[in-house]
Design an enzyme around this catalytic site. Structure first.
Site, mmCIF file in Angstrom:
data_model
loop_
_atom_site.group_PDB
_atom_site.id
_atom_site.type_symbol
_atom_site.label_atom_id
_atom_site.label_comp_id
_atom_site.label_asym_id
_atom_site.label_seq_id
_atom_site.Cartn_x
_atom_site.Cartn_y
_atom_site.Cartn_z
ATOM 1 N N ALA A 12 24.461 56.155 108.040
ATOM 2 C CA ALA A 12 25.631 55.497 108.625
ATOM 3 C C ALA A 12 25.273 54.831 109.941
ATOM 4 C CB ALA A 12 26.744 56.528 108.830
ATOM 5 N N ARG A 18 29.024 42.069 109.969
ATOM 6 C CA ARG A 18 29.896 41.171 109.198
ATOM 7 C C ARG A 18 31.345 41.665 109.101
ATOM 8 N NH1 ARG A 18 27.207 40.228 103.772
ATOM 9 N NH2 ARG A 18 25.840 41.938 104.340
ATOM 10 N N ASP A 108 28.718 53.772 103.595
ATOM 11 C CA ASP A 108 29.698 52.705 103.370
ATOM 12 C C ASP A 108 30.100 52.574 101.903
ATOM 13 O OD1 ASP A 108 27.502 51.564 102.208
ATOM 14 O OD2 ASP A 108 27.390 49.834 103.548
ATOM 15 N N GLY A 144 17.721 46.212 94.908
ATOM 16 C CA GLY A 144 16.444 46.676 94.388
ATOM 17 C C GLY A 144 16.579 46.836 92.881
ATOM 18 N N ASN A 173 19.416 49.407 91.950
ATOM 19 C CA ASN A 173 19.488 50.611 92.785
ATOM 20 C C ASN A 173 20.784 50.626 93.597
ATOM 21 O OD1 ASN A 173 18.925 52.818 94.423
ATOM 22 N ND2 ASN A 173 17.655 51.616 95.843
ATOM 23 N N ASN A 230 30.594 45.554 103.185
ATOM 24 C CA ASN A 230 29.883 44.825 104.247
ATOM 25 C C ASN A 230 30.796 43.940 105.079
ATOM 26 O OD1 ASN A 230 27.069 45.643 103.727
ATOM 27 N ND2 ASN A 230 27.517 44.748 101.726
ATOM 28 N N TYR A 352 69.466 59.386 112.400
ATOM 29 C CA TYR A 352 68.179 59.801 112.968
ATOM 30 C C TYR A 352 68.203 61.302 113.222
ATOM 31 C CZ TYR A 352 64.373 60.798 116.107
ATOM 32 O OH TYR A 352 63.245 61.355 116.659
ATOM 33 N N ALA A 366 77.330 60.025 107.974
ATOM 34 C CA ALA A 366 76.704 58.722 108.250
ATOM 35 C C ALA A 366 76.629 58.453 109.750
ATOM 36 C CB ALA A 366 77.512 57.622 107.574
ATOM 37 N N ASN A 372 67.344 63.581 120.972
ATOM 38 C CA ASN A 372 66.316 64.601 121.212
ATOM 39 C C ASN A 372 65.499 64.359 122.476
ATOM 40 O OD1 ASN A 372 65.219 62.299 119.993
ATOM 41 N ND2 ASN A 372 63.491 63.434 119.180
HETATM 42 C C1 UD1 Z 1 19.105 48.947 99.913
HETATM 43 C C2 UD1 Z 1 18.032 49.400 98.912
HETATM 44 C C3 UD1 Z 1 18.187 48.585 97.630
HETATM 45 C C4 UD1 Z 1 19.564 48.801 97.065
HETATM 46 C C5 UD1 Z 1 20.633 48.444 98.101
HETATM 47 C C6 UD1 Z 1 22.000 48.856 97.597
HETATM 48 C C7 UD1 Z 1 16.056 50.111 100.214
HETATM 49 C C8 UD1 Z 1 14.743 49.706 100.726
HETATM 50 N N1 UD1 Z 1 16.718 49.181 99.496
HETATM 51 O O1 UD1 Z 1 18.829 47.584 100.188
HETATM 52 O O2 UD1 Z 1 17.217 48.996 96.674
HETATM 53 O O3 UD1 Z 1 19.734 48.032 95.889
HETATM 54 O O4 UD1 Z 1 20.396 49.135 99.342
HETATM 55 O O5 UD1 Z 1 22.967 48.402 98.490
HETATM 56 O O6 UD1 Z 1 16.485 51.223 100.425
HETATM 57 N N2 UD1 Z 1 20.140 51.752 107.034
HETATM 58 C C9 UD1 Z 1 19.968 52.497 108.159
HETATM 59 N N3 UD1 Z 1 18.863 52.316 108.914
HETATM 60 C C10 UD1 Z 1 17.915 51.415 108.577
HETATM 61 C C11 UD1 Z 1 18.105 50.625 107.445
HETATM 62 C C12 UD1 Z 1 19.224 50.823 106.688
HETATM 63 O O7 UD1 Z 1 20.798 53.355 108.466
HETATM 64 O O8 UD1 Z 1 16.925 51.344 109.323
HETATM 65 C C13 UD1 Z 1 21.344 51.939 106.234
HETATM 66 C C14 UD1 Z 1 22.256 50.730 106.306
HETATM 67 O O9 UD1 Z 1 23.194 50.857 107.331
HETATM 68 C C15 UD1 Z 1 22.905 50.726 104.950
HETATM 69 C C16 UD1 Z 1 21.850 51.339 104.048
HETATM 70 O O10 UD1 Z 1 20.975 52.057 104.886
HETATM 71 O O11 UD1 Z 1 24.039 51.567 104.911
HETATM 72 C C17 UD1 Z 1 21.098 50.289 103.248
HETATM 73 O O12 UD1 Z 1 20.456 49.391 104.121
HETATM 74 P P1 UD1 Z 1 20.412 47.841 103.861
HETATM 75 O O13 UD1 Z 1 19.651 47.204 104.936
HETATM 76 O O14 UD1 Z 1 21.761 47.329 103.528
HETATM 77 O O15 UD1 Z 1 19.502 47.815 102.552
HETATM 78 P P2 UD1 Z 1 19.488 46.761 101.394
HETATM 79 O O16 UD1 Z 1 18.526 45.685 101.734
HETATM 80 O O17 UD1 Z 1 20.862 46.372 101.035
HETATM 81 MG MG MG Z 2 22.792 46.470 101.886
#
Ligand code: UD1
Ligand code: MG
Length: 445
Positions: A12, A18, A108, A144, A173, A230, A352, A366, A372
């Site tokens: 998190a 965005r 998220d 991914g 993924n 996002n 009320y 009514a 209060n």
């Molecule tokens: C990541 C996955 C991807 C997957 C996608 C799903 C990896 C390398 N890739 O890609 O395979 O399909 O999510 O949405 O894992 N975060 C951190 N710290 C960091 C980087 C990321 O807390 O240093 C958190 C982000 O806030 C987010 C989540 O990890 O909640 C994913 O990071 P994000 O940069 O969105 O990865 P994607 O490129 O979307």
């Molecule tokens: Mg992402």
């Protein structure tokens, strides 16, 4: 899964630029609960005993919100954003304490279910070292890709590192990954950053585990269930999905929703069977409605408890601390706050009632107002069983109307009314026979 211990690592740290908001992304609400709160609830429901939330942007606020749901949750801070594996490793001390199952989730993604988490853990119990939760989509760009060979997951290829052929793969993924506790730290420590983004990818654990001869597999979840937020548009889409799920669950549990799409639920709304909900009703947080009650159109309820067979509305507002007894009635344009309405009591129109206790079968006419607030403090009004409050009366608190007490219409009551007494507190009427003005004054024009 009861025999296996679990640790959830919830990422998190994202700024969520965005969202264009001063609030950290994971604290934006769906169904009245922060996104990360939904993820915590799912892990609790899946029987995972410990949680660590990796925060960064707005860590203090995130930590406070997390602790309201799990006061033992650990908070780890990721100061530099170097990738998803790096983020998980921010929770190193929790990982070192160990657990049979480590489950990594994104803060998220609020619609993840306990069932999917449990299914991933079941694969670990069967001997897999890494289990990835995937989903199918016609629009895989940005995700991914899961490169499968039968049941075996060979690799996860990130969009930027994928070949043209690999980009055609539509099994993606979700970001949710379960790892065997005995392997997790060693796998994460082996992740490097030699890739197109120069990041430490959590997804590299897949190939590293395979190279070590470990079993790696994937399970499939519904794309909607694993979607993340996002921006505000996606937040609105998520809210819609959440509401649809909540309405369906209520209907299947024996609640009648006359026009389901117009009823708004919170994450914690409890409606028992045979509750009937008319159109355009909002259940804000903390509402419980007992069997057979009817919530009529255009009513708004918050932190309220409605007893069996009671009737609320149309156009009623129950504010925090409203408790309606069995068969009680709260009618149109009535507002209640921190008030208990006894069984069978009625407050039917334009009233009320705040900081009050109303006995069983009392009838509140009514336009009654419990006064209060004296401008500094709040005071209580107590109305006894079977009492009758005539229309357009003001009850200046603190004040007590005894059992069976009777207040004449238009009274301003400032002193207690004993049991069974009649109290009238208004200007006396004076009538002059034949003195009506003649001719009557006319309006101009
Ligand atoms: C990541 C996955 C991807 C997957 C996608 C799903 C990896 C390398 N890739 O890609 O395979 O399909 O999510 O949405 O894992 N975060 C951190 N710290 C960091 C980087 C990321 O807390 O240093 C958190 C982000 O806030 C987010 C989540 O990890 O909640 C994913 O990071 P994000 O940069 O969105 O990865 P994607 O490129 O979307
Ligand atoms: Mg992402």
């Amino acid at each position: 899964m009861a025999d296996r211990s679990g640790l959830a690592v919830i990422l998190a740290a994202g700024e969520g630029t965005r969202m264009r908001s001063s609030l950290p992304k994971v604290l934006h609400p769906v169904g009245g609960l922060a996104l990360v709160g939904h993820v915590i609830k799912a892990t609790l429901a899946a029987g995972i005993s410990r949680r660590v939330v990796v925060a960064g942007h707005g860590a203090e606020a995130v930590s406070a919100a997390v602790r309201t749901l799990d006061d033992k949750a650990a908070i780890a801070i990721q100061t530099e954003r170097l990738g998803t594996a790096h983020a998980v490793l921010a929770a190193r001390s929790a990982l070192e304490e160990g657990a049979d199952d480590i489950v990594v989730l994104f803060g998220d993604g609020p619609l993840i279910t306990a069932e999917t988490i449990a299914a991933a853990r079941a694969k670990l119990a069967e001997g897999a070292a890494v289990v990835v939760v995937g989903f199918h989509t016609d629009a895989p760009t940005g995700y991914g890709r899961l490169l499968m060979q039968g049941d075996a997951l060979l690799a996860i290829r990130e969009e930027k590192d994928a070949s043209t052929e690999e980009r055609k793969v539509t099994f993606c993924n979700s970001g949710i990954m379960a790892l065997s506790g005995s392997e997790a730290l060693a796998l994460l420590d082996a992740v490097g950053n030699a890739n197109a983004k120069g990041e430490y990818y959590l997804t590299d654990c897949v190939e590293i585990a395979r190279a070590r001869g470990l079993v790696v597999t994937a399970i499939e979840a519904d794309a909607e269930e694993v979607a993340g937020v996002n921006n505000r548009l996606e937040l609105a889409v998520m809210e819609t999905a959440f509401q649809k799920r909540a309405r369906e669950a209520a209907l299947m549990a024996g609640v009648t929703l006359q026009v389901p799409d117009t009823v708004i639920f919170s994450h914690d709304t409890v409606l028992e069977s045979d509750v009937v909900v008319e159109p355009y009703v909002v259940f804000a947080e903390g509402v419980k409605v007992a069997a057979g009650a009817r919530i009529r159109a255009f009513s708004h309820l918050e932190e309220a408890d409605v007893g069996p067979g009671a009737e609320i509305g149309p156009y009623a507002r129950l504010r925090p601390g409203s408790e309606i007894g069995e068969g009680g009635k709260v009618g149109n344009f009535v507002e209640m706050k921190k008030a208990v309405l006894g069984p069978g009591a009625k407050v039917n129109h334009l009233t009320y009632i705040g900081d009050a206790e109303i006995g069983a079968k009392a009838n509140i006419g009514a336009g009654t107002i419990t006064c209060n607030y004296d401008g500094v403090n709040k005071h209580k009004t107590v109305i006894g069983e079977g009492a009758f409050i005539g229309s357009n009366s003001s009850l200046v608190a603190p004040v007590t109307i005894g059992t069976g007490g009777y207040v004449g219409s238009g009274s301003v009551i400032t002193k207690d009314v004993p049991d069974g007494a009649l109290a009238i507190a208004r200007g006396r009427q004076v009538t002059f026979p034949g003195k009506a003005p003649k001719p009557r004054p006319k309006t101009k024009g």
